[in-house]
Design a protein around this motif. Sequence first.
Motif, short mmCIF file in Angstrom:
data_model
loop_
_atom_site.label_atom_id
_atom_site.label_comp_id
_atom_site.label_asym_id
_atom_site.label_seq_id
_atom_site.Cartn_x
_atom_site.Cartn_y
_atom_site.Cartn_z
N VAL A 78 0.73 -1.21 0.16
CA VAL A 78 0.09 0.11 0.04
C VAL A 78 0.93 1.19 -0.05
CG1 VAL A 78 -1.77 1.22 1.41
CG2 VAL A 78 -1.99 -1.34 1.26
N SER A 79 0.58 2.29 -0.84
CA SER A 79 1.67 3.24 -1.00
C SER A 79 0.50 4.58 -1.57
CB SER A 79 2.62 3.27 -2.03
OG SER A 79 3.49 4.31 -1.82
N GLY A 80 0.83 5.81 -1.17
CA GLY A 80 0.02 6.94 -1.49
C GLY A 80 -1.63 6.63 -1.46
N GLY A 81 -2.07 6.04 -0.02
CA GLY A 81 -3.14 5.90 0.35
C GLY A 81 -4.10 4.78 -0.32
N LYS A 82 -3.32 3.76 -1.25
CA LYS A 82 -4.16 2.85 -1.91
C LYS A 82 -3.29 1.71 -2.24
CE LYS A 82 -5.13 5.78 -4.91
NZ LYS A 82 -5.95 6.57 -6.08
N PRO A 83 -3.71 0.54 -2.30
CA PRO A 83 -2.97 -0.52 -2.60
C PRO A 83 -2.64 -0.42 -4.08
CG PRO A 83 -5.18 -1.49 -1.74
CD PRO A 83 -5.20 0.03 -1.96
N VAL A 84 -1.01 -0.40 -4.29
CA VAL A 84 -0.39 -0.60 -5.49
C VAL A 84 0.01 -1.79 -5.98
CG1 VAL A 84 0.55 1.97 -5.03
CG2 VAL A 84 1.93 0.10 -4.42
N LEU A 85 -0.04 -2.68 -5.06
CA LEU A 85 0.43 -4.40 -5.74
C LEU A 85 -0.48 -5.34 -4.63
CD1 LEU A 85 2.30 -6.10 -7.51
CD2 LEU A 85 3.83 -6.06 -5.67
N THR A 86 -1.15 -6.20 -5.40
CA THR A 86 -1.87 -7.18 -4.54
C THR A 86 -1.80 -8.22 -5.41
OG1 THR A 86 -3.17 -5.72 -3.32
CG2 THR A 86 -3.77 -7.90 -3.09
N ALA A 289 -4.62 -11.38 1.34
CA ALA A 289 -3.89 -10.28 1.10
C ALA A 289 -4.69 -9.11 0.70
CB ALA A 289 -2.75 -10.78 0.13
N GLY A 290 -5.81 -9.40 -0.33
CA GLY A 290 -6.48 -8.10 -0.43
C GLY A 290 -6.96 -7.37 0.82
N ASP A 291 -7.61 -8.22 1.74
CA ASP A 291 -8.20 -7.79 2.68
C ASP A 291 -7.09 -6.91 3.58
OD1 ASP A 291 -10.88 -8.45 2.05
OD2 ASP A 291 -11.04 -10.02 3.72
N MET A 292 -5.97 -7.55 3.73
CA MET A 292 -4.96 -7.07 4.65
C MET A 292 -4.33 -5.56 4.06
SD MET A 292 -4.74 -8.60 7.40
CE MET A 292 -3.32 -7.69 8.00
N GLY A 293 -4.66 -5.30 2.57
CA GLY A 293 -4.55 -4.30 1.90
C GLY A 293 -5.28 -3.26 2.30
N ARG A 294 -6.66 -3.54 2.60
CA ARG A 294 -7.69 -2.69 3.09
C ARG A 294 -7.30 -2.26 4.43
NH1 ARG A 294 -10.02 -6.43 -0.08
NH2 ARG A 294 -11.27 -5.63 -1.76
N TRP A 295 -6.84 -3.08 5.32
CA TRP A 295 -6.68 -2.72 6.61
C TRP A 295 -5.57 -2.03 6.71
CZ3 TRP A 295 -2.83 -3.49 10.40
CH2 TRP A 295 -2.99 -3.28 11.73
N LEU A 296 -4.29 -2.14 6.06
CA LEU A 296 -3.12 -1.16 5.73
C LEU A 296 -3.59 0.01 5.39
CD1 LEU A 296 -0.50 -3.52 4.45
CD2 LEU A 296 -0.56 -2.64 6.90
N THR A 297 -4.49 0.15 4.44
CA THR A 297 -4.97 1.50 4.00
C THR A 297 -5.76 2.30 5.01
OG1 THR A 297 -5.12 0.71 1.64
CG2 THR A 297 -6.30 2.77 1.98
N ASP A 298 -6.70 1.66 5.90
CA ASP A 298 -7.11 2.38 7.03
C ASP A 298 -6.40 2.87 7.97
OD1 ASP A 298 -9.64 2.84 8.46
OD2 ASP A 298 -8.52 1.54 9.83
N GLN A 299 -5.27 2.00 8.24
CA GLN A 299 -4.22 2.28 9.35
C GLN A 299 -3.49 3.50 8.84
OE1 GLN A 299 -3.02 0.70 12.22
NE2 GLN A 299 -5.01 0.27 12.07
N LEU A 300 -2.94 3.80 7.48
CA LEU A 300 -2.24 4.71 6.78
C LEU A 300 -3.25 6.10 6.66
CD1 LEU A 300 -0.06 2.88 4.30
CD2 LEU A 300 0.65 3.99 6.40
N ALA A 302 -6.81 6.78 7.95
CA ALA A 302 -7.81 7.03 8.73
C ALA A 302 -7.16 7.47 10.29
CB ALA A 302 -8.73 5.84 9.03
N ASP A 303 -7.37 9.04 10.46
CA ASP A 303 -6.76 9.40 11.46
C ASP A 303 -7.57 9.09 12.54
OD1 ASP A 303 -4.76 10.73 12.89
OD2 ASP A 303 -5.70 12.78 12.61
N SER A 304 -8.01 8.07 13.14
CA SER A 304 -8.83 7.79 14.25
C SER A 304 -8.23 7.62 15.36
CB SER A 304 -9.43 6.45 14.01
OG SER A 304 -8.63 5.26 14.12
N ALA A 305 -8.65 7.90 16.65
CA ALA A 305 -8.00 7.77 17.82
C ALA A 305 -7.33 6.38 18.25
CB ALA A 305 -9.19 8.52 19.04
N ALA A 306 -8.23 5.53 17.84
CA ALA A 306 -7.61 4.15 18.00
C ALA A 306 -6.41 3.71 17.30
CB ALA A 306 -8.77 3.13 17.84
N ASN A 307 -6.28 4.42 16.02
CA ASN A 307 -5.31 3.93 15.21
C ASN A 307 -3.78 4.77 15.83
OD1 ASN A 307 -6.78 2.63 13.68
ND2 ASN A 307 -6.77 3.66 11.82
N ARG A 308 -4.19 6.00 16.24
CA ARG A 308 -3.20 6.56 17.00
C ARG A 308 -2.54 6.01 18.21
NH1 ARG A 308 -6.33 11.05 15.44
NH2 ARG A 308 -7.36 11.37 17.82
#
Length: 656
Positions: A78-86, A289-300, A302-308
């Motif tokens: 994941v780079s630039g806010g989206k998956p670039v390779l899955t 791997a596709g779902d983990m790409g979604r999770w990584l994208t959210d971590q990068l 989504a500026d949520s209090a839980a992620n921080r």
Amino acid sequence: MRTKPIRALATLAAMITISSTALLTGAADTHAADVHAEGTHAADIHTAAPPGLESLVDTAVTGYLKDDRIPGAAVTVVSGGKPVLTKGYGVADVRTRAPVDADRTGFFLGSLAKLFTAQSASQLVTEGRIDARADVNDHLREATVPDTRPGRPVTLDHLLTHTAGFDSDLVGRNKASAEDVEPLAEGLTTRRPPRVRAPGQVAAYDNYGYALAGQLVADVSGQDFPAYVDTRILRPLGMTHSTFAQPRPPRIAGQQARGYRPDGASGWTEAKGQYGSWSPAGPGAVSTAGDMGRWLTDQLTADSAANRLMRQVHYRQDPRLPGLGYGYEEWRRDGRTGWFKDGDIPGFHSTLLLLPAHDLGVFVVFNGDGTDGRAAVDGRNLIDRVVDHLVPARPATPEAPRPSADPALATYTGSYRAARVSRSSLMAVEGLVGAVTVEKDGDTGLRTTGLSVDPQHGEQRWTALGDGLFRERGAGGATLAFTGDGLLVSSATPATAYERLTWRQSPALHTALLGFGLAVAALGAIAYPATAAARHLRRRDPHPRAARAARAAAAVTGLLAVTFAASLAAVVSDANAMMEAVPLGSPLLTAVTVTGTALVVTTLGVATGAMAAWQRGWWNRTARVLFTLTALGCLALASMLLLYHLVTAPLTWITG
């Protein structure tokens, strides 16, 4: 689950093997060359990959699968806010030859599940429903923590930073079938490990602590843990091929990859034992791997209090080294920083890295252990190569510390043991064969063995930077620190510190006692029956029945020692198979502890006979000395079996 404590048992075989047998396993009737001839399967490239990235990953992963005999893999970047390779590689099932589909093929995550546990708990903390620094018993209902250390309660913060102080015990914790898994609360209660240290003092990788955190989430939210993760994390992110439920939903189970270990020259055996009640710590969790790409994208993004909250350092064993977030381990390499986590469970190995400053996330998973367990190392290597390709290393700053002589250099030498090593279960054996040795290396450096996360990288050399801080020579910039309270801390493993051993705890001393005892007992298995047979043929045995019974006890103890060594050798003859046998349990493992228990019991008879021989004047002086030597050897062996819990439960309780 981490593999190093389990693989440590394999080294023991080389030290005590008198005879060995091969494990009887049914190898998959498929050859590595046949499987990899299927080629790789590209799943989904969501946007244009950075130049050279796909080629780099293709070359690296196909090389790992071929060289290390791994059936398949999946990768997402994941780079630039989206998956670039899955992308998927190899096969998910060596019998059907079903290719890995990165968007649909489910892989067991192992300890990467801890990230979802940490995220769930962090959500409840940021919502004000849990106080991370309050006694967990304030919220737990079905599984509480005994107050064995009054005034030192365990908190959620302790659970999520591996500092709760629980002992480690993975023996028999997993199941071969999801249908056999007991409820989380039951698993936490029936197999609760003792509290071996006060909380908040030492980082010691802790599966039980994370399982307890999952129960805390369930009790506070009013949902069982898999349901909470599904409703609060997986479904909102569109992770439709992921689950923590055991058994898995049919639509996910039908597309599940099978995990394997190499067997023979070119085949595989399917690995078992990926399920268990402690699912918040790893067993049973599945994703793609596709779902983990979604999770990584959210971590990068989504500026949520839980992620921080997850990506803050909540505990640092040494202020100069990487620390621990919630779920994550802080990562540093060549001037770059991020958050790391890996996961290992029989047949599956996953690795994840997040670099928020560079908007980069990488996930890789294999459905095979690989030759000599190489899959876990391959995942780390691939992530390093991706990071090196996409994020240039920072040049050393002029203010960087220079090598310097350390007047306290000699005080750091000796043996150290990982704090996670069990004090109450069979996993205590890691303390015998997995210790770290520190030696001087000139006037400005140290040399260590047993510290590297790569088992093929045995020796490391370190340059002193002053005040107990050292930097590894060569690429990567790993660091090592010695604290004032006798701990060794490595930047590569911030979730586990290493405790200095006294001479009485020395693995070298214990290995010598173990070897001496086995050798003497084995000789007794030959000598005493031979002597008895010779006396019988000559029709003369003037010694009393008690004396003959003592020699018989020595012969039986020797036979048990040989049987014990052979049984243990059979368990550890395949390190990958042992990774399954320990958490799943096996008849051979039971044979090891039962034989060890019998050996301890018969040793009491030998020791009693040695004392009686001198008191009652049995045999001549030379015979009495030799029998006493036999008794000492048997006692040395029995003491090591008790110390390292190579016995069944009743004796373990006594020694624990």
